[in-house]
Design a protein around this motif. Structure first.
Motif, PDB file in Angstrom:
ATOM      1  N   VAL A 159      64.009  35.365  48.388  1.00 50.16           N
ATOM      2  CA  VAL A 159      64.459  37.229  48.237  1.00 50.16           C
ATOM      3  C   VAL A 159      65.983  37.262  48.394  1.00 50.16           C
ATOM      4  O   VAL A 159      65.961  36.591  50.518  1.00 50.16           O
ATOM      5  CB  VAL A 159      63.619  37.706  49.373  1.00 50.16           C
ATOM      6  CG1 VAL A 159      63.930  38.689  48.973  1.00 50.16           C
ATOM      7  CG2 VAL A 159      62.168  37.950  49.762  1.00 50.16           C
ATOM      8  N   PRO A 160      66.768  36.846  47.085  1.00 53.25           N
ATOM      9  CA  PRO A 160      67.997  37.454  48.140  1.00 53.25           C
ATOM     10  C   PRO A 160      68.065  38.006  49.327  1.00 53.25           C
ATOM     11  O   PRO A 160      68.090  38.835  48.269  1.00 53.25           O
ATOM     12  CB  PRO A 160      68.831  37.228  46.550  1.00 53.25           C
ATOM     13  CG  PRO A 160      67.410  36.499  45.584  1.00 53.25           C
ATOM     14  CD  PRO A 160      66.502  37.019  46.266  1.00 53.25           C
ATOM     15  N   LEU A 161      69.516  38.005  49.743  1.00 54.26           N
ATOM     16  CA  LEU A 161      70.059  38.597  50.391  1.00 54.26           C
ATOM     17  C   LEU A 161      70.805  39.427  49.923  1.00 54.26           C
ATOM     18  O   LEU A 161      71.820  38.932  49.027  1.00 54.26           O
ATOM     19  CB  LEU A 161      70.250  38.243  51.795  1.00 54.26           C
ATOM     20  CG  LEU A 161      68.951  37.517  52.855  1.00 54.26           C
ATOM     21  CD1 LEU A 161      69.597  36.780  53.942  1.00 54.26           C
ATOM     22  CD2 LEU A 161      67.783  38.604  52.810  1.00 54.26           C
ATOM     23  N   ALA A 162      71.441  41.176  50.298  1.00 56.06           N
ATOM     24  CA  ALA A 162      72.842  41.863  49.868  1.00 56.06           C
ATOM     25  C   ALA A 162      73.512  40.994  50.726  1.00 56.06           C
ATOM     26  O   ALA A 162      73.955  40.813  51.685  1.00 56.06           O
ATOM     27  CB  ALA A 162      72.546  43.195  50.454  1.00 56.06           C
ATOM     28  N   PRO A 163      74.729  40.381  50.173  1.00 55.78           N
ATOM     29  CA  PRO A 163      75.092  41.340  49.072  1.00 55.78           C
ATOM     30  C   PRO A 163      74.994  39.918  47.777  1.00 55.78           C
ATOM     31  O   PRO A 163      75.106  37.999  48.279  1.00 55.78           O
ATOM     32  CB  PRO A 163      76.811  40.691  49.054  1.00 55.78           C
ATOM     33  CG  PRO A 163      77.384  40.217  49.867  1.00 55.78           C
ATOM     34  CD  PRO A 163      76.275  40.314  51.138  1.00 55.78           C
ATOM     35  N   ALA A 164      74.239  39.785  46.978  1.00 53.96           N
ATOM     36  CA  ALA A 164      74.180  38.850  46.303  1.00 53.96           C
ATOM     37  C   ALA A 164      74.605  38.448  45.361  1.00 53.96           C
ATOM     38  O   ALA A 164      75.415  38.973  44.351  1.00 53.96           O
ATOM     39  CB  ALA A 164      72.602  38.928  45.596  1.00 53.96           C
ATOM     40  N   PRO A 165      74.978  37.324  44.144  1.00 53.14           N
ATOM     41  CA  PRO A 165      75.655  36.897  43.498  1.00 53.14           C
ATOM     42  C   PRO A 165      75.150  37.841  42.143  1.00 53.14           C
ATOM     43  O   PRO A 165      74.475  37.995  41.923  1.00 53.14           O
ATOM     44  CB  PRO A 165      75.503  35.198  42.958  1.00 53.14           C
ATOM     45  CG  PRO A 165      74.781  34.867  44.183  1.00 53.14           C
ATOM     46  CD  PRO A 165      74.310  35.818  45.011  1.00 53.14           C
ATOM     47  N   PRO A 166      76.506  38.393  41.150  1.00 41.89           N
ATOM     48  CA  PRO A 166      77.170  38.789  40.165  1.00 41.89           C
ATOM     49  C   PRO A 166      75.199  38.239  38.728  1.00 41.89           C
ATOM     50  O   PRO A 166      75.389  36.951  38.914  1.00 41.89           O
ATOM     51  CB  PRO A 166      77.626  38.466  39.558  1.00 41.89           C
ATOM     52  CG  PRO A 166      78.744  38.221  40.189  1.00 41.89           C
ATOM     53  CD  PRO A 166      78.031  37.454  41.101  1.00 41.89           C
ATOM     54  N   GLY A 167      74.602  39.553  38.533  1.00 45.64           N
ATOM     55  CA  GLY A 167      73.327  38.553  37.857  1.00 45.64           C
ATOM     56  C   GLY A 167      71.947  38.395  38.552  1.00 45.64           C
ATOM     57  O   GLY A 167      71.081  38.313  38.061  1.00 45.64           O
TER      58      GLY A 167
END
Length: 197
Positions: A159-167
């Motif tokens: 689960v990518p945490l914010a901020p995540a890389p663009p896209g």
């Protein structure tokens, strides 16, 4: 379903408790931590694993290798996390590294709440991808596994945490088998253009 949060090594917890009771709190570059009135408590210890493809050759279809970089504790002051504390393994054992704050605190807590609503039980970990400035909540399917070892399995969730890389959408659970190949492609060295001179 509840998450299976593994206990941190006792010396790692002791080092954080000692830091919370020391001048390190007043000297920390974390205004939120310094401004809390009342007790501070370390909670939700999560093993922090590192995925660094510069140190390895990873085939696009292969599973990248990870290594344990430390344990991270959310520091709660009152009803919310106000900072985090990292510990690292040194020659003398587990030691406090530093306090910090920022967007990953609330994002981690949000991702953990989302994970508790999932149908399967997971062992929560953190997976850092420094080359992409990316941090994910890694939901490991084997809740009895040693939290200090292992690599993401194909059915594990990231689960990518914010901020995540663009896209890459933050707070969306991705199967490891779906997300890691995309990350590997982003991290692969780009071929040099041939000179026509």
């Amino acid at each position: 379903m509840p998450l299976h949060v593994s206990p941190a090594p006792a010396p790692a917890l002791r080092s954080v408790l000692a830091a919370l009771g020391s001048p390190a709190v007043r000297e920390a570059h974390t205004p939120a931590l310094r401004s809390v009135q009342g007790p501070l408590s370390p909670e939700l210890p999560l093993p922090l694993h590192l995925l660094d493809v510069r140190d390895q050759q990873v085939p696009p279809a292969g599973t990248p290798r990870t290594r344990l970089a430390g344990w991270r504790f959310l520091i709660r002051g009152g009803d919310r996390p106000v900072a985090a504390a990292d510990t690292v393994l040194t020659a003398g054992g587990w030691s406090f590294s530093h306090f910090f704050e920022g967007p990953y605190l609330a994002s981690t807590e949000r991702a953990l709440r989302q994970a508790e609503a999932l149908q399967n039980r997971y062992q929560p970990r953190l997976l850092s991808v420094p080359d992409l400035y990316m941090l994910t909540l890694w939901l490991h399917g084997d809740i009895e596994a040693d939290p200090a070892t292992g690599d993401p399995g194909p059915a594990d969730l990231l689960v990518p945490l914010a901020p995540a890389p663009p896209g890459i959408a933050a707070h969306v659970p991705y199967r490891t088998a779906d997300l890691l190949p995309a990350l590997t492609l982003r991290l692969a060295p780009q071929p040099l253009l041939e000179s026509t001179a």
